[in-house]
Design an enzyme around this catalytic site. Sequence first.
Site, mmCIF file in Angstrom:
data_model
loop_
_atom_site.group_PDB
_atom_site.id
_atom_site.type_symbol
_atom_site.label_atom_id
_atom_site.label_comp_id
_atom_site.label_asym_id
_atom_site.label_seq_id
_atom_site.Cartn_x
_atom_site.Cartn_y
_atom_site.Cartn_z
ATOM 1 N N LYS A 54 0.830 -1.197 0.000
ATOM 2 C CA LYS A 54 0.000 0.000 0.000
ATOM 3 C C LYS A 54 0.867 1.252 0.000
ATOM 4 C CE LYS A 54 -3.997 -1.791 2.590
ATOM 5 N NZ LYS A 54 -5.034 -1.592 1.571
ATOM 6 N N ARG A 63 -10.666 -11.328 1.876
ATOM 7 C CA ARG A 63 -11.525 -12.373 1.281
ATOM 8 C C ARG A 63 -10.848 -13.737 1.367
ATOM 9 N NH1 ARG A 63 -11.516 -8.771 -4.032
ATOM 10 N NH2 ARG A 63 -11.475 -7.256 -2.341
HETATM 11 N N1 BES Z 1 -8.091 -3.589 4.256
HETATM 12 C C1 BES Z 1 -8.301 -3.193 2.924
HETATM 13 C C2 BES Z 1 -9.606 -2.424 2.709
HETATM 14 C C3 BES Z 1 -9.703 -1.084 3.368
HETATM 15 C C4 BES Z 1 -9.365 0.069 2.678
HETATM 16 C C5 BES Z 1 -10.187 -0.961 4.652
HETATM 17 C C6 BES Z 1 -9.478 1.304 3.288
HETATM 18 C C7 BES Z 1 -10.308 0.270 5.276
HETATM 19 C C8 BES Z 1 -9.963 1.405 4.582
HETATM 20 C C9 BES Z 1 -8.333 -4.420 2.002
HETATM 21 O O1 BES Z 1 -7.568 -5.499 2.407
HETATM 22 C C10 BES Z 1 -7.809 -3.984 0.677
HETATM 23 O O2 BES Z 1 -6.688 -3.575 0.614
HETATM 24 N N2 BES Z 1 -8.650 -4.042 -0.342
HETATM 25 C C11 BES Z 1 -8.288 -3.615 -1.649
HETATM 26 C C12 BES Z 1 -8.831 -4.626 -2.640
HETATM 27 C C13 BES Z 1 -8.264 -4.484 -4.010
HETATM 28 C C14 BES Z 1 -6.779 -4.815 -4.026
HETATM 29 C C15 BES Z 1 -9.018 -5.412 -4.920
HETATM 30 C C16 BES Z 1 -8.885 -2.236 -1.887
HETATM 31 O O3 BES Z 1 -9.972 -1.963 -1.386
HETATM 32 O O4 BES Z 1 -8.235 -1.437 -2.530
HETATM 33 ZN ZN ZN Z 2 -5.545 -5.409 1.834
#
Ligand code: BES
Ligand code: ZN
Length: 501
Positions: A281, A355
Site C-alpha cells: 500500500k 476475502r
Molecule cells: N483492508 C483493505 C480495505 C480497506 C481500505 C479498509 C481502506 C479500510 C480502509 C483491504 O484489504 C484492501 O486492501 N482491499 C483492496 C482490494 C483491491 C486490491 C481489490 C482495496 O480496497 O483497494
Molecule cells: Zn488489503
Amino acid sequence: MTTDVRVSFGDSLRSASDCLLIGVFDGEEDMNELLQACNRSLNNGLEVIIKAGELSGNTSNFTLLHTFGGVTPDRLLFCGLGDKELISRSLLRDIFSSALRRARGACSGSVSIAANSFVGPQITENDVVECAAESSQTGLYRYERFKSVPSTKNIKLLDLVVSGSATEKTMNDAMSRGISVGNSVNIARDLANAPPNFMTPTELSNAASGVARETGAHIEIIEREEMAKLGMGALIGVSQGSTEPPKFIVLRYEGDQNNPDNSIALLGKGITFDSGGLDLKSASGMRTMKGDMAGGAAVIGAMKAISDIRPTLNVVGIVPATENMPGGGAQRPGDVVSTMDGTTLEIDNTDAEGRLVLADAVCYARSLGITKIVDVATLTGAVRAALGQQCIGAFGNDSSFTEKVIAAGSEVGERIWELPTYDEYANQYDSDIADIKNTGGAAAGAIIGAMIIGRFAGDASWVHLDIAATSLTNVTKGDRVKGATGSGVRTLISLCELLSS
Ligand code: BES
Ligand code: ZN
Ligand code: ZN
C-alpha cells in the site's frame, strides 16, 4: 476510568450530584413541569434565559447553568431533544453521549439524569435508562492505554433518577443491558485502537481468551500446523510474509445446547496489520491499517454481550487472525493457494487478503454444519466510494436472512444498505489457471470482494457486512468517539436476540 451507574427513585432536583441532565423538547421550553420547578427554585432566572433564546429544545442544543444552591445539583445541563414525535433511541444515545462529555468537560465528577424528561411517545423510561447507561460507556470512552498521564476529568458516578411508576427490577435490567452492550462496543474499540505492534494475532487471541474466561464461553485457538492439516491454504498464504504466527480463533456460546440446528456463525476479518503484502500500500493507504481487524474485534466484543444477554441460540464467533506483510516468505501475485474446501485461488493482488482469510473461515463454519453465517470485515476501499461513511454495506445470498440482519441493525441505530450480488458479476474473477482469482478489476469492487467470500457459503444463508468505511471516525460526535467506532457490534448482538427462539 469507568463510570459506575445506578438507578434511583425520587425527585431529580434533590439529587446530590455535580450536574443534573434535563431533557427539553422543542416548543416545551416554558411548559415543562420540571422547568417550571427549576424556574421557581432559581428565582425566575430560567425564564430570563429562555426569553433570551439561550435555552431551547432544538436538537443537541446544550445549556449549562450553575445553580449556586438554588437546587441540590451544583449544575443543570439542559439538553435540547427536538420534535417530541421524532425522539428515538439512537438520537437519545447521541444526546446522552454529547451531554455526558459536556458535563465531564465542566468538571462534574458525578452526574444525575432526570429520566422522565427524556420520555417521548416512542420512548419509555425503560428506554431512557438503557440508552443513558449505554452512552455512559460509549460516549465517555477514551483510549488512554499509552498515555503517560491519564485524563483527570472523569465522571465516577451516574445516577439515573426515575419516577415512581417503574419497578426497580425492570429499571436495573435495562441499565445492565445498556452497560453490557456499551461495554461490548468498547471492547471492540479497544482492540481496534491498539497499536499494531501490540495487537498482534497472538494478542488478539489472548483478548478472545479473556472474553471466554469472563463469560464461560468455550474457546479454541487453531495454530498454523493445525490450519495446514485442515487445508486452510488461503489463510496460511496471507500469513507467510509475517514473522507473527497466525491464529484462528473460535469462540462458542451455547444458548441452545440440545438443538445444534439453531446455530449461527459470526465471522470477523482479523488482519492485525494490512501493509498490502508485496502489492504494498501507499503510506497514506497504510496509515489506518492497524484497524483491519475491526471485524474480528466486533465479533469478539459482541460475544461478550451475547454471553451476558443469553439468547436461546448457539453462537460461534470465528476470527481468522494474521498480519499481511511483505516479508521474504510473502505470497506472490500469481501464486495459487487452495482453501479448506479444495477450491483453488489465484492471487492476483496480495492486498485483497481479507476475502482469502474469510474464505477459509466460511469453509470452517460450514464444516461445523452451520447454516447461518454473517461475516464482518473492513474488506474494501470501494465500499466507501459506493456508500460513504453513513452506512455499512450488506451483501447476501438469501434475501430473507439479509433483511433480518438489516432489521437487527436498524433496531440499534446501525444503518445497513444492501448492494446486489448478481451472478453476472462472477466472471470478473474468473482465473485462467485456477478456479477463481482474488480480484475482479476496477468495477464494483465491494461486490466482487463480497461475492468471492459468498462463493464458499454454498447453500448456507450468508450475509457479509463491509465496515471499511464505518469502522473508523475522525470526529467525536454523539455516540461516536474519534478512532475505532465498534461498527457492527450492536448489529451482531441484536441479530442474535432476533434469532433467539
Ligand atoms: N483492508 C483493505 C480495505 C480497506 C481500505 C479498509 C481502506 C479500510 C480502509 C483491504 O484489504 C484492501 O486492501 N482491499 C483492496 C482490494 C483491491 C486490491 C481489490 C482495496 O480496497 O483497494
Ligand atoms: Zn488489503
Ligand atoms: Zn485488509
